[in-house]
Design a protein around this motif. Structure first.
Motif, PDB file in Angstrom:
ATOM      1  N   PRO C 128       0.617  -1.039   0.158  1.00  0.00           N
ATOM      2  CA  PRO C 128       0.012  -0.175  -0.098  1.00  0.00           C
ATOM      3  C   PRO C 128       0.810   1.509  -0.237  1.00  0.00           C
ATOM      4  O   PRO C 128       0.455   2.376  -0.423  1.00  0.00           O
ATOM      5  CB  PRO C 128      -0.608  -0.095   1.283  1.00  0.00           C
ATOM      6  CG  PRO C 128      -0.835  -1.648   1.642  1.00  0.00           C
ATOM      7  CD  PRO C 128       0.485  -2.394   1.099  1.00  0.00           C
ATOM      8  N   ALA C 129       2.273   1.098   0.463  1.00  0.00           N
ATOM      9  CA  ALA C 129       2.941   2.341   0.520  1.00  0.00           C
ATOM     10  C   ALA C 129       3.242   2.820  -0.892  1.00  0.00           C
ATOM     11  O   ALA C 129       3.173   3.927  -1.376  1.00  0.00           O
ATOM     12  CB  ALA C 129       4.267   2.114   1.230  1.00  0.00           C
ATOM     13  N   GLN C 130       3.561   1.982  -1.763  1.00  0.00           N
ATOM     14  CA  GLN C 130       3.967   2.031  -3.059  1.00  0.00           C
ATOM     15  C   GLN C 130       2.805   2.434  -3.744  1.00  0.00           C
ATOM     16  O   GLN C 130       2.944   3.164  -4.700  1.00  0.00           O
ATOM     17  CB  GLN C 130       4.713   0.638  -3.773  1.00  0.00           C
ATOM     18  CG  GLN C 130       5.956   0.452  -3.152  1.00  0.00           C
ATOM     19  CD  GLN C 130       6.774  -0.358  -4.095  1.00  0.00           C
ATOM     20  OE1 GLN C 130       6.777  -0.241  -5.230  1.00  0.00           O
ATOM     21  NE2 GLN C 130       7.442  -1.351  -3.301  1.00  0.00           N
ATOM     22  N   ALA C 131       1.568   1.795  -3.214  1.00  0.00           N
ATOM     23  CA  ALA C 131       0.322   2.102  -4.146  1.00  0.00           C
ATOM     24  C   ALA C 131       0.060   3.614  -3.906  1.00  0.00           C
ATOM     25  O   ALA C 131      -0.352   4.305  -4.757  1.00  0.00           O
ATOM     26  CB  ALA C 131      -0.625   1.335  -3.591  1.00  0.00           C
ATOM     27  N   THR C 132       0.253   4.167  -2.689  1.00  0.00           N
ATOM     28  CA  THR C 132      -0.083   5.777  -2.388  1.00  0.00           C
ATOM     29  C   THR C 132       0.877   6.343  -3.270  1.00  0.00           C
ATOM     30  O   THR C 132       0.624   7.503  -3.892  1.00  0.00           O
ATOM     31  CB  THR C 132       0.109   5.960  -1.267  1.00  0.00           C
ATOM     32  OG1 THR C 132       1.086   5.474  -0.598  1.00  0.00           O
ATOM     33  CG2 THR C 132      -1.154   5.415  -0.481  1.00  0.00           C
ATOM     34  N   THR C 133       2.223   6.057  -3.534  1.00  0.00           N
ATOM     35  CA  THR C 133       3.190   6.901  -4.374  1.00  0.00           C
ATOM     36  C   THR C 133       2.688   6.794  -5.654  1.00  0.00           C
ATOM     37  O   THR C 133       2.519   7.935  -6.277  1.00  0.00           O
ATOM     38  CB  THR C 133       4.586   6.321  -4.003  1.00  0.00           C
ATOM     39  OG1 THR C 133       4.741   5.970  -2.720  1.00  0.00           O
ATOM     40  CG2 THR C 133       5.566   7.043  -4.686  1.00  0.00           C
ATOM     41  N   VAL C 134       2.349   5.545  -5.953  1.00  0.00           N
ATOM     42  CA  VAL C 134       1.884   5.598  -7.548  1.00  0.00           C
ATOM     43  C   VAL C 134       0.626   6.222  -7.765  1.00  0.00           C
ATOM     44  O   VAL C 134       0.414   6.815  -8.793  1.00  0.00           O
ATOM     45  CB  VAL C 134       1.349   4.078  -7.728  1.00  0.00           C
ATOM     46  CG1 VAL C 134       0.641   3.998  -9.016  1.00  0.00           C
ATOM     47  CG2 VAL C 134       2.943   3.522  -8.128  1.00  0.00           C
ATOM     48  N   ALA C 135      -0.276   6.393  -6.651  1.00  0.00           N
ATOM     49  CA  ALA C 135      -1.460   7.037  -6.899  1.00  0.00           C
ATOM     50  C   ALA C 135      -1.171   8.559  -7.196  1.00  0.00           C
ATOM     51  O   ALA C 135      -1.882   9.260  -7.791  1.00  0.00           O
ATOM     52  CB  ALA C 135      -2.442   6.884  -5.755  1.00  0.00           C
ATOM     53  N   GLN C 136      -0.328   9.016  -6.174  1.00  0.00           N
ATOM     54  CA  GLN C 136       0.195  10.522  -6.533  1.00  0.00           C
ATOM     55  C   GLN C 136       0.853  10.765  -7.764  1.00  0.00           C
ATOM     56  O   GLN C 136       0.553  11.807  -8.517  1.00  0.00           O
ATOM     57  CB  GLN C 136       1.396  10.777  -5.507  1.00  0.00           C
ATOM     58  CG  GLN C 136       0.913  10.630  -3.880  1.00  0.00           C
ATOM     59  CD  GLN C 136       0.208  12.158  -3.737  1.00  0.00           C
ATOM     60  OE1 GLN C 136      -0.708  12.190  -2.620  1.00  0.00           O
ATOM     61  NE2 GLN C 136       0.130  13.170  -4.475  1.00  0.00           N
ATOM     62  N   ALA C 151      -4.795  -3.633  -7.202  1.00  0.00           N
ATOM     63  CA  ALA C 151      -5.129  -4.734  -7.320  1.00  0.00           C
ATOM     64  C   ALA C 151      -5.572  -5.256  -5.714  1.00  0.00           C
ATOM     65  O   ALA C 151      -6.643  -6.099  -5.715  1.00  0.00           O
ATOM     66  CB  ALA C 151      -4.236  -5.904  -7.799  1.00  0.00           C
ATOM     67  N   GLY C 152      -4.927  -4.819  -4.776  1.00  0.00           N
ATOM     68  CA  GLY C 152      -5.315  -5.470  -3.390  1.00  0.00           C
ATOM     69  C   GLY C 152      -6.320  -4.688  -2.741  1.00  0.00           C
ATOM     70  O   GLY C 152      -6.263  -3.158  -2.974  1.00  0.00           O
ATOM     71  N   SER C 153      -7.286  -5.038  -1.876  1.00  0.00           N
ATOM     72  CA  SER C 153      -8.123  -4.427  -1.138  1.00  0.00           C
ATOM     73  C   SER C 153      -7.491  -3.118  -0.456  1.00  0.00           C
ATOM     74  O   SER C 153      -7.864  -2.314  -0.101  1.00  0.00           O
ATOM     75  CB  SER C 153      -8.976  -4.970  -0.379  1.00  0.00           C
ATOM     76  OG  SER C 153      -9.662  -6.169  -0.883  1.00  0.00           O
ATOM     77  N   GLN C 154      -6.324  -3.781   0.267  1.00  0.00           N
ATOM     78  CA  GLN C 154      -5.786  -2.732   1.183  1.00  0.00           C
ATOM     79  C   GLN C 154      -5.231  -1.628   0.557  1.00  0.00           C
ATOM     80  O   GLN C 154      -5.167  -0.179   0.911  1.00  0.00           O
ATOM     81  CB  GLN C 154      -4.428  -3.429   1.999  1.00  0.00           C
ATOM     82  CG  GLN C 154      -4.747  -4.426   2.830  1.00  0.00           C
ATOM     83  CD  GLN C 154      -4.433  -5.761   2.125  1.00  0.00           C
ATOM     84  OE1 GLN C 154      -5.061  -5.823   0.980  1.00  0.00           O
ATOM     85  NE2 GLN C 154      -3.778  -6.524   2.726  1.00  0.00           N
ATOM     86  N   GLU C 155      -4.632  -1.748  -0.764  1.00  0.00           N
ATOM     87  CA  GLU C 155      -4.191  -0.824  -1.503  1.00  0.00           C
ATOM     88  C   GLU C 155      -5.265   0.319  -2.015  1.00  0.00           C
ATOM     89  O   GLU C 155      -5.132   1.507  -2.176  1.00  0.00           O
ATOM     90  CB  GLU C 155      -3.351  -1.159  -2.850  1.00  0.00           C
ATOM     91  CG  GLU C 155      -2.302  -2.010  -2.744  1.00  0.00           C
ATOM     92  CD  GLU C 155      -1.970  -2.627  -3.796  1.00  0.00           C
ATOM     93  OE1 GLU C 155      -2.562  -3.720  -4.440  1.00  0.00           O
ATOM     94  OE2 GLU C 155      -0.701  -2.120  -4.471  1.00  0.00           O
ATOM     95  N   ALA C 156      -6.537  -0.537  -2.208  1.00  0.00           N
ATOM     96  CA  ALA C 156      -7.552   0.351  -2.720  1.00  0.00           C
ATOM     97  C   ALA C 156      -7.907   1.114  -1.553  1.00  0.00           C
ATOM     98  O   ALA C 156      -8.446   2.366  -1.959  1.00  0.00           O
ATOM     99  CB  ALA C 156      -8.848  -0.718  -3.195  1.00  0.00           C
ATOM    100  N   GLU C 157      -7.927   0.817  -0.299  1.00  0.00           N
ATOM    101  CA  GLU C 157      -8.219   1.763   0.843  1.00  0.00           C
ATOM    102  C   GLU C 157      -7.285   2.687   1.033  1.00  0.00           C
ATOM    103  O   GLU C 157      -7.617   3.738   1.358  1.00  0.00           O
ATOM    104  CB  GLU C 157      -8.346   0.786   2.110  1.00  0.00           C
ATOM    105  CG  GLU C 157      -9.536  -0.038   2.113  1.00  0.00           C
ATOM    106  CD  GLU C 157      -9.663  -1.127   3.463  1.00  0.00           C
ATOM    107  OE1 GLU C 157     -10.736  -1.372   3.714  1.00  0.00           O
ATOM    108  OE2 GLU C 157      -8.589  -1.378   3.837  1.00  0.00           O
ATOM    109  N   ALA C 158      -5.921   2.199   0.739  1.00  0.00           N
ATOM    110  CA  ALA C 158      -4.876   3.619   1.040  1.00  0.00           C
ATOM    111  C   ALA C 158      -5.014   4.640  -0.049  1.00  0.00           C
ATOM    112  O   ALA C 158      -4.658   5.505   0.306  1.00  0.00           O
ATOM    113  CB  ALA C 158      -3.561   2.820   0.928  1.00  0.00           C
ATOM    114  N   VAL C 159      -5.217   4.191  -1.391  1.00  0.00           N
ATOM    115  CA  VAL C 159      -5.428   5.323  -2.492  1.00  0.00           C
ATOM    116  C   VAL C 159      -6.577   6.054  -2.233  1.00  0.00           C
ATOM    117  O   VAL C 159      -6.750   7.308  -3.222  1.00  0.00           O
ATOM    118  CB  VAL C 159      -5.114   4.690  -3.688  1.00  0.00           C
ATOM    119  CG1 VAL C 159      -3.863   3.705  -3.592  1.00  0.00           C
ATOM    120  CG2 VAL C 159      -6.148   3.921  -4.258  1.00  0.00           C
TER     121      VAL C 159
END
Lengths: 305, 475, 418
Positions: C128-136, C151-159
């Motif tokens: 999720p940390a990388q997912a948030t960076t990617v989201a930015q 892809a992951g539910s945690q990532e979806a929540e984080a972004v």
């Protein structure tokens, strides 16, 4: 009772694989005092080479060669391929760092690990490959011990591992190369002064360690089928743990350490819970370490004043 | 740096002035003439301008990541670089700090403490954890300590995943402490002295201040008696003990300080991500922090900071295929320029490569009619697309070429003299071919590939790290 | 031997895949002459139309005219859709399949519609940390108007908190945690049903059709798995079934010990896992130890190439795409270019299709903004979706009419039983 014995077999199978990987770690550490974090990737490459040979021979369901020929061929190809890879890694990633602070080769090893993983992804894609062993060697082929049935594949794995370990022990204790390896491990500079070509001995050590890892890769493929780019990282961690528990740098220690971890994992999963099998294994290890800080077989490091 | 003795300082003057040679000598001399404090301030001022200079929140976020890495690297530097203890479980402190902050500032257990209090609690608790985890370090040496700390790191992640069904005697049902694999979401932003930090830029400045404070603090610590004691411990633990240094206490202190720093970083991280998940604290992150410390030079504060910046920024730059391509060709050309003397040889090699490219393209024109249109992209991409031969089944050919390329590159580093000059154009063309054919189509995989290659090359080229002091280990 | 090893490596690399690309590799040139305008009823972005707006682009049965679809308006130039997923790391087998299907979808969409949309890929390694960076990164990139993944539910929540202020729509293809569509993430949509839909279907089938009395549930410690298991377990227990629950890490090598704990009374072993290959190994080890329980897998196991245990059941959110005659051409085209696939690919195709359709509709309507695209995504309907049913979203972002199908593996083939 047979449940207990069943777990024994499970544990020994798994433990043999871990032992082979641990041996590579221990040997390299003994000679260079280096933790070779790329060792897991060598094992992964061995598994892929075995898969490649299997595919070239037509696949598990319909092989061109009979299984009795194909399986040793897979082993041979994987072992030699991995061995050469190990030598190449040593030559290009570690030799320049021979005299550097001990921590520097760790990062170089990590770099090699990233590179090999990415190369595997590039060449083989991320699909999990399957050896499909039951097609090659059906489960029905095996040995019956009372109500328990042990499949041939597992026996093959355990026996091969034992053979390799015995061969290694003989190599180290009886041959000249083995003597040179022991000398270099004891004191590299003195060994060089005594006329031993340390570079070649070190290369040989890497070769042998990687050969074992390659064999372990094929074994894992045969018994547990799944071959994918990330498997090296996970197995490497376990192998490293096994090596340290047995006393890193110590060859019989690595063997015992690997078997211990395999058995611990099997019994913990069987009698306690699979959920916590990893934790239990680590707890046992910590217990061992606290009782004997240098590992089971390690000699307490004498500090020269 | 405190001057140990004026004699040493005087003795090193000659060394300092002599070393500056080459084109950049005047710049370097002036720069190093400025006292360390001012240099640091100047550098930090430049960095502080980042959110102003760019309007991309992504860049600022990368800056935030870099600062987090920087904090972690500084903390790890204390444990590894100063005290010489190999702590492979460092990530557990980071995670512990993050989860503690999450628990105290979210709905997970319904507690929402003010940030001033939470941060202090987090730092204190993590320092305590560091102390506890440092206890085995008294008896275990070197690599055995590594395995035990590695265990702690793994245990932490396991606990984070499993503590969502904790059966407590006084509770009705299983208690969800850590949220399990789903983590904890909805974490409060940090609110300090009335200021709420909500945007990426806010956190950037918060971390900048924290980083500066920490750097200054650690610098003073290094110069103090404790710092010297740590360095003595690192150099030779036995001798240190013989000289009467309280070795055990020093080790525990190192763990505690390192832990506290990581805990603080973890708390800020939790606020930035507005959530914490077990996947945040995997071994890969630990490896990257170690890479930051070692690449920069363990034991050197500015080195570690630069290492952290590189490790945070570089993979992000590699995400964009265009930049990755620039870096690839830039590095290759740079390497050639640095290694091939005289200029004539360099020119010959480059010319040879270009010619070879056209020859190959001509020769394969019959077999490989251009299947793809000219590659989209900037001028460089199109030029390269016109120069490199493009096979129709790019994947297979690219794979084979890649498998041939790696040993070829390794072999060419072993060659010397004319043989190398003759072999280079082929290898260079092959590298460009592999890049354009295969690697450019898989940016994510290529990123990892390049990262691994760079780590190996940097370590073999400069084992002591960017700013570390060359040291020789006597075994 | 070295030659053999190199050959073996190369052979393993091309094992089973034919690498001939079909036709041009998506080189749809943008027809920037804006002579033709879109045929749809133009709508001003500020007034949402009541009811679904029909944008019926999408793959239909026969291979339609490639390359000379309606010319895209000039506004549509240079736009892209982002995709975030685990393309390296331990979940890469899932992420790469998703990526390949997204690329495939992009090629076909561009060819069918004469657009030149691009795909911006970003690797998150399921962190999720990388997912948030990617989201930015996506947010800062003005050309990106919609995102597929993460892809992951945690990532979806984080972004979520990052996409929301910018009204950037993100369409999930494998994040099934129920709370994601509970209102906290207004820009999130997903093309697969959430855990709340699948759990009851599976449980009901196990109890009613299979008459199970004793079920062993094993989760793989991922968010998806524990979520699903947590829903199924109480349902089974309510129906009077004896349930044993255990869990195993996803990267576990050996399941033998776990398998040997399966008692002889166990009727069904429920495996809500993500990696079909692991389940295959599990079933092999069950066979090895002579266990007779039936395996029941969730949609993560739906992968005819990886999981083929005889007599096992697998549930899926879509009828078997490889068996649908309408999709045969599509499946063949994909398999020729990229190889085999499992369960994670087709939803990604659908999600990418949704994203691209929405972007096209927005720029045809003249409003190339993220808000417009967000609205379009909410209103989109794809009648011949690859997933076998018309695809449209409800008010929360979940796909409407989610239905689960149960398959039984007979002779290596997946046979629909319900």
């Amino acid at each position: 009772m047979e449940f207990f014995v069943q777990q024994l077999v499970n544990g020994l199978t798994l433990g043999s694989v871990y032992a082979l990987i641990a041996l590579g770690y221990s040997m390299v550490y003994g000679i260079l005092k280096l933790l070779n974090f790329a060792h897991g990737e060598v094992y992964m490459v061995g598994a892929f080479i075995g898969y490649g040979v299997l595919t070239m021979a037509g696949g598990a369901a319909d092989p061109v060669l009979p299984a009795a020929v194909l399986v040793p061929l897979m082993f041979l190809a994987a072992m030699i391929g991995s061995g050469l890879l190990g030598v190449a890694i040593e030559r290009f990633a570690y030799r320049p760092l021979r005299d550097a602070p001990r921590i520097a080769p760790l990062i170089s090893a990590v770099g090699v690990s990233f590179f090999l993983q990415a190369a595997a992804l590039l060449l083989f894609t991320a699909r999990i490959r399957n050896y499909d062993t039951p097609e090659l060697i059906p489960f029905s082929v095996g040995v019956e011990v009372g109500p328990l049935r042990i499949s041939l594949v597992r026996i093959l794995v355990i026996v091969t591992a034992v053979v390799l370990m015995v061969a290694l022990t003989l190599l180290v204790s009886r041959t000249r190369l083995g003597k040179a390896m022991r000398a270099t491990a004891y004191d590299r500079e003195a060994a060089a002064m005594m006329g031993i070509d340390t570079d070649r001995v070190i290369a040989a050590t890497f070769f042998i360690g990687s050969v074992l890892a390659g064999a372990a890769g094929v074994m894992i493929g045969l018994v547990f089928s799944r071959v994918f780019h990330f498997m090296g990282f996970l197995a490497g961690l376990k192998g490293f743990t096994a090596a340290v528990v047995g006393g890193i740098g110590n060859i019989p220690g690595a063997m015992v350490g690997g078997l211990l971890i395999g058995l611990a994992e099997a019994y913990a999963a069987a009698y306690l819970s699979s959920r916590f099998s990893e934790l239990v294994v680590f707890t046992i290890l910590i217990g061992v370490m606290l009782v004997r800080p240098s590992g089971l077989f390690g000699t307490p490091a004498l500090q020269k004043v | 740096m405190t001057k140990i003795g004026t004699d040493e300082w005087v003795a090193q003057v000659g060394e300092r002035t002599e070393a500056y040679r080459g084109l950049t000598a005047p710049v370097r001399r002036t720069w190093n003439g400025i006292p360390l404090g001012w240099r640091f301030a100047a550098a930090m001022l430049l960095v502080a301008l980042l959110p102003v200079a760019t309007d991309s929140s992504y860049v600022v976020r990368v800056g935030v990541n870099a600062f987090l890495f920087g904090l972690l690297a500084l903390g790890l530097n204390v444990v590894v670089g100063y005290a010489g203890l190999l702590d492979l479980g460092y990530i557990a402190f980071y995670g512990f700090g993050a989860y503690t902050y999450a628990l105290l500032s979210s709905d997970q257990i319904g507690v929402h403490l003010p940030a001033e209090l939470t941060l202090i609690v987090v730092v204190a608790l993590t320092a305590g954890l560091g102390y506890v985890l440092g206890l085995p370090s008294r008896r275990l040496l070197g690599d055995y300590l590594a395995i035990v700390t590695l265990f702690f790191g793994q245990v932490f992640v396991q606990l984070a995943i499993h503590l969502d069904r904790l059966s407590l005697p006084w509770a009705d049902g299983p208690v969800n402490v850590t949220g399990g694999p789903n983590g904890i979401v909805g974490i409060d932003p940090i609110r300090l002295v009335g200021v709420t930090f909500s945007s990426v830029t806010d956190y950037f400045y918060l971390l900048l201040v924290a980083f500066v404070a920490l750097a200054v603090g650690l610098h003073r610590l290094t110069a103090s008696r404790t710092g010297r004691a740590w360095r003595a411990l690192r150099e030779d633990p036995l001798a240190a003990e013989q000289m009467g240094l309280p070795v055990n206490r020093l080790k525990l202190l190192a763990f505690a300080v390192g832990g506290a720093v990581a805990g603080f970083a973890g708390a800020v991280f939790a606020a930035v991500q507005v959530g914490v998940f077990p996947q945040n604290f995997e071994t890969l992150l630990l490896i990257m922090i170690y890479a930051a410390v070692i690449l920069g030079g363990a034991g050197s504060l500015p080195g570690v900071a630069i290492g952290a910046a590189v490790i945070a920024v570089f993979p992000e730059v590699l995400r964009t295929p265009d930049y990755a391509r620039l870096i690839f060709y830039g590095v290759v050309l740079g390497g050639l320029v640095a290694l091939l003397r005289p200029w004539s040889r360099l020119a010959a090699v480059l010319a040879g490569t270009v010619v070879l490219g056209f020859v190959v393209r001509f020769a394969t024109a019959a077999a490989w009619p251009d299947a793809a249109a000219v590659a989209p992209g900037g001028l460089v991409a199109r030029a390269l697309g016109a120069w490199v031969a493009t096979p129709p089944n790019a994947t297979t050919v690219g794979n084979v070429a890649f498998v041939l390329l790696v040993p070829a590159v390794l072999a060419v580093t072993r060659l010397r003299g004319p043989a190398r000059t003759w072999a280079l154009p082929t290898v260079l063309y092959l590298a460009a071919f592999v890049w354009e054919t295969r690697l450019v189509a898989e940016p994510s995989v290529t990123r990892q590939l390049v990262l691994g290659a760079i780590l190996v090359v940097m370590m073999t080229a400069r084992p002591q790290g960017l700013l570390g002091t060359p040291r020789v280990e006597m075994l | 031997m070295l030659v053999l090893a190199v050959l073996a490596l190369a052979a393993a690399g091309c094992g089973g895949e034919d690498d001939a690309t079909t036709g041009d590799t998506g080189a749809a040139t943008a027809t920037t002459d804006a002579a033709t305008t879109a045929a749809e009823t133009p709508e001003t972005p500020t007034e949402p139309t009541a009811g679904a707006e029909e944008t019926t682009t999408g793959p239909t049965t026969e291979a339609e005219d490639t390359g000379d679809g309606q010319a895209a308006p000039a506004d549509c130039d240079g736009l892209s859709v982002g995709i975030a997923g685990p393309f390296t790391g331990d979940a890469a087998s899932i992420g790469q399949e998703q990526l390949n299907w997204a690329r495939f979808a992009l090629e076909r969409f561009n060819a069918d519609n004469g657009t030149n949309f691009a795909l911006v890929e970003a690797d998150t390694q399921l962190d999720p940390a990388q997912a948030t960076t990617v989201a930015q990164q996506f947010v800062s990139n003005g050309d990106i108007l919609a995102v597929v993944g993460p892809a992951g539910s945690q990532e979806a929540e984080a972004v979520g908190p990052i996409f929301e202020p910018d009204n950037l729509a993100y369409i999930g293809m494998s994040a099934t945690r129920t709370s994601l569509t509970g209102g906290d993430y207004p820009t999130f949509f997903r093309v697969v049903p959430n855990d709340d839909a699948q759990g009851p279907t599976d449980a009901t089938y196990m109890v009613d059709e299979l008459g199970a009395q004793n079920v062993f549930i094993i989760d793989d410690q991922t968010s998806y798995s524990t979520g699903l298991a947590d829903i199924v377990q109480p349902l089974l227990e309510e129906a009077g079934v004896t349930v044993t629950r255990d869990s195993v890490p996803q990267d576990q090598t050996d399941f033998s010990a776990l398998v040997s704990r399966i008692s002889d009374d166990t009727d069904i072993v429920f495996l809500p896992w993500q990696l079909a290959a692991s389940a295959q190994l599990f079933s092999q080890q069950m066979e090895e130890q002579g266990k007779t329980a039936t395996i029941f897998g969730s949609d993560g196991l739906f992968s005819p190439d990886d999981f083929s245990a005889e007599g096992a059941y697998v549930s899926s959110f879509a009828p078997d795409i490889t068996a649908l005659p309408e999709q045969a051409e599509l499946v063949e085209a994909y398999t020729e270019q990229y190889g085999e696939f499992g369960t994670f690919g087709p939803p990604t195709y659908a999600a990418t299709q949704v994203a691209l359709t929405a972007v096209l509709a927005a720029c045809e309507a003249g409003d190339v903004s993220r808000e417009a695209v967000l609205e379009q995504v909410g209103d989109v309907t794809i009648t011949d979706s690859i997933l076998g049913a018309p695809l449209t979203f409800d008010a929360n972002g979940d796909v409407e009419g989610a239905q689960f199908y149960i398959f039984r593996i007979e002779g290596g083939e997946y046979v629909l039983v319900e």
